[in-house]
Design an enzyme around this catalytic site. Sequence first.
Site, PDB file in Angstrom:
ATOM      1  N   ARG A 163       0.810  -1.235   0.000  1.00  0.00           N
ATOM      2  CA  ARG A 163       0.000   0.000   0.000  1.00  0.00           C
ATOM      3  C   ARG A 163       0.840   1.281   0.000  1.00  0.00           C
ATOM      4  NH1 ARG A 163      -3.387  -3.376  -0.735  1.00  0.00           N
ATOM      5  NH2 ARG A 163      -5.534  -3.263  -0.017  1.00  0.00           N
ATOM      6  N   SER A 236     -10.740  -0.045   3.025  1.00  0.00           N
ATOM      7  CA  SER A 236      -9.957  -0.268   4.247  1.00  0.00           C
ATOM      8  C   SER A 236      -9.454   1.065   4.793  1.00  0.00           C
ATOM      9  CB  SER A 236      -8.745  -1.143   3.945  1.00  0.00           C
ATOM     10  OG  SER A 236      -9.153  -2.370   3.406  1.00  0.00           O
ATOM     11  N   GLU A 332      -4.645   3.737   6.319  1.00  0.00           N
ATOM     12  CA  GLU A 332      -4.324   3.501   4.915  1.00  0.00           C
ATOM     13  C   GLU A 332      -4.722   4.720   4.084  1.00  0.00           C
ATOM     14  OE1 GLU A 332      -5.543  -0.112   2.148  1.00  0.00           O
ATOM     15  OE2 GLU A 332      -6.388   1.784   1.627  1.00  0.00           O
TER      16      GLU A 332
HETATM   17  N1  EPU Z   1     -11.461 -10.431   9.502  1.00  0.00           N
HETATM   18  C1  EPU Z   1     -12.120 -10.492  10.712  1.00  0.00           C
HETATM   19  N2  EPU Z   1     -12.982  -9.493  11.025  1.00  0.00           N
HETATM   20  C2  EPU Z   1     -13.232  -8.469  10.170  1.00  0.00           C
HETATM   21  C3  EPU Z   1     -12.542  -8.395   8.948  1.00  0.00           C
HETATM   22  C4  EPU Z   1     -11.660  -9.400   8.636  1.00  0.00           C
HETATM   23  O1  EPU Z   1     -11.936 -11.383  11.493  1.00  0.00           O
HETATM   24  O2  EPU Z   1     -14.078  -7.613  10.529  1.00  0.00           O
HETATM   25  C5  EPU Z   1     -10.558 -11.528   9.126  1.00  0.00           C
HETATM   26  C6  EPU Z   1     -11.196 -12.405   8.066  1.00  0.00           C
HETATM   27  O3  EPU Z   1     -11.967 -13.402   8.622  1.00  0.00           O
HETATM   28  C7  EPU Z   1      -9.998 -12.941   7.326  1.00  0.00           C
HETATM   29  C8  EPU Z   1      -8.960 -11.853   7.456  1.00  0.00           C
HETATM   30  O4  EPU Z   1      -9.389 -11.022   8.528  1.00  0.00           O
HETATM   31  O5  EPU Z   1      -9.517 -14.094   7.955  1.00  0.00           O
HETATM   32  C9  EPU Z   1      -8.773 -11.061   6.188  1.00  0.00           C
HETATM   33  O6  EPU Z   1     -10.007 -10.420   5.840  1.00  0.00           O
HETATM   34  P1  EPU Z   1     -10.327  -9.962   4.345  1.00  0.00           P
HETATM   35  O7  EPU Z   1     -10.154 -11.098   3.419  1.00  0.00           O
HETATM   36  O8  EPU Z   1     -11.669  -9.309   4.361  1.00  0.00           O
HETATM   37  O9  EPU Z   1      -9.191  -8.947   3.981  1.00  0.00           O
HETATM   38  P2  EPU Z   1      -8.560  -7.708   4.786  1.00  0.00           P
HETATM   39  O10 EPU Z   1      -7.194  -8.051   5.209  1.00  0.00           O
HETATM   40  O11 EPU Z   1      -9.509  -7.264   5.840  1.00  0.00           O
HETATM   41  C10 EPU Z   1      -7.410  -6.730   2.661  1.00  0.00           C
HETATM   42  C11 EPU Z   1      -7.329  -5.432   1.906  1.00  0.00           C
HETATM   43  C12 EPU Z   1      -8.621  -5.197   1.116  1.00  0.00           C
HETATM   44  C13 EPU Z   1      -8.795  -6.353   0.146  1.00  0.00           C
HETATM   45  C14 EPU Z   1      -8.852  -7.663   0.959  1.00  0.00           C
HETATM   46  C15 EPU Z   1      -8.917  -8.897   0.088  1.00  0.00           C
HETATM   47  C16 EPU Z   1      -5.835  -4.020   3.218  1.00  0.00           C
HETATM   48  C17 EPU Z   1      -5.696  -2.846   4.111  1.00  0.00           C
HETATM   49  N3  EPU Z   1      -7.080  -4.345   2.842  1.00  0.00           N
HETATM   50  O12 EPU Z   1      -8.458  -6.610   3.615  1.00  0.00           O
HETATM   51  O13 EPU Z   1      -8.460  -4.012   0.372  1.00  0.00           O
HETATM   52  O14 EPU Z   1      -9.973  -6.210  -0.620  1.00  0.00           O
HETATM   53  O15 EPU Z   1      -7.638  -7.776   1.751  1.00  0.00           O
HETATM   54  O16 EPU Z   1      -7.700  -9.146  -0.471  1.00  0.00           O
HETATM   55  O17 EPU Z   1      -4.832  -4.623   2.847  1.00  0.00           O
HETATM   56  C18 EPU Z   1      -8.952  -1.678   0.403  1.00  0.00           C
HETATM   57  O18 EPU Z   1      -7.741  -1.474   0.464  1.00  0.00           O
HETATM   58  O19 EPU Z   1      -9.772  -0.743   0.385  1.00  0.00           O
HETATM   59  C19 EPU Z   1      -9.434  -3.032   0.436  1.00  0.00           C
HETATM   60  C20 EPU Z   1     -10.715  -3.291   0.502  1.00  0.00           C
END
Ligand code: EPU
Length: 336
Positions: A163, A236, A332
């Site tokens: 990022r 995010s 972010e």
């Molecule tokens: N999780 C939780 N609780 C929550 C959210 C997530 O327990 O409220 C857990 C999920 O169960 C999962 C893990 O965290 O095991 C990862 O969650 P998720 O797949 O939703 O991805 P993220 O890490 O929360 C990142 C990116 C997103 C991108 C997703 C999918 C960042 C800051 N965010 O989110 O990017 O869509 O991965 O690859 O790296 C964005 O930047 O705007 C964005 C949406």
Amino acid sequence: MKITENHSLKNNNTFGIDVQCSTFACIDSVEELEDFSENILKNEKFYILGGGSNTLFTKNFGGIIIHPEITGIEIVEESSESVVVCAAAGEEWDNLINFCIKNELYGLENLTAIPGLVGSAPVQNIGAYGVEVKDCILKVSGFDFSKKQLSEFSNAECGFSYRNSVFKANTKRDFLITHVFFRLSRKKRFNLSYNALAKTISDRYSEPTLKAISDTVREIRDSKLPDYRILGNCGSFFKNPVVSDGFCAKLLEKHPDLVVFDADGGNKKLSAGHLIEKCGWKGRRVGNAGVYPKQALVLVNYGNASPDEILNLAGMIVSDVRNEFGVELEMEINRV
Ligand code: EPU
């Protein structure tokens, strides 16, 4: 070029924050940049704004907001293995995804449905489902307002990391990206390293197509992330924090259920959404700002939230995560 004075930015940021800028300048061609730089920008304070999907305006902006409206997507080089696509900064990111699907070009499909413009994608090295845009960027071209000339950055010169890039760091904030060049594959190859995506795909398809991957990513995103046209948000709000292996091991002794991913250099990446959820913030609302009930990493504007309401909420979350886990969440989004 189109210049508006005292322009409301409410429709130019996906949080839907109602602030004004002194001048709003839409740039529709590379040719007008020199004239714009000499005669309008001069030494004024400015900020380059794409789709406003990663920017939180905290107050009225006393300067010039520069908004690229340069359009066009074309294949500029091709071989049997791969092609180079040149996409202009003012194109919607999803138009590029549609172009790739129509022309059967592989590489960007996991980044389907990310809001914003093509020119913003390299700035924060957008990423989702195991792919970062840096993996497909060949070079970035644009106008350097400090040198008043066009220049290019090779992939290595963009300084990409999670990022981040030289365009996001303060070093190159004065660089207006006009075009991004992508190297994409003609050969079918998918990145299914992300478990949630891989599982949905294998449950549904024995031979997934490019469109199937793109449609599935869109569906997963729609099920977890709010539509900013209905509920203002910037995706995010925080980065997933990267910690050392040793720190992570200690944390896991106390909290064995933490979600942990491998990161560069032997480090570990924690799920900020999970940490926030564990602190009890998921779905909570404070005034007009809140934490989205389906994804705790996303802060939302329930209508007319002031920037301070959003920042106060963010501050409370950062402080709770620090107290509970000793981890410092970093935003972010760009605060302007
Ligand atoms: N999780 C939780 N609780 C929550 C959210 C997530 O327990 O409220 C857990 C999920 O169960 C999962 C893990 O965290 O095991 C990862 O969650 P998720 O797949 O939703 O991805 P993220 O890490 O929360 C990142 C990116 C997103 C991108 C997703 C999918 C960042 C800051 N965010 O989110 O990017 O869509 O991965 O690859 O790296 C964005 O930047 O705007 C964005 C949406």
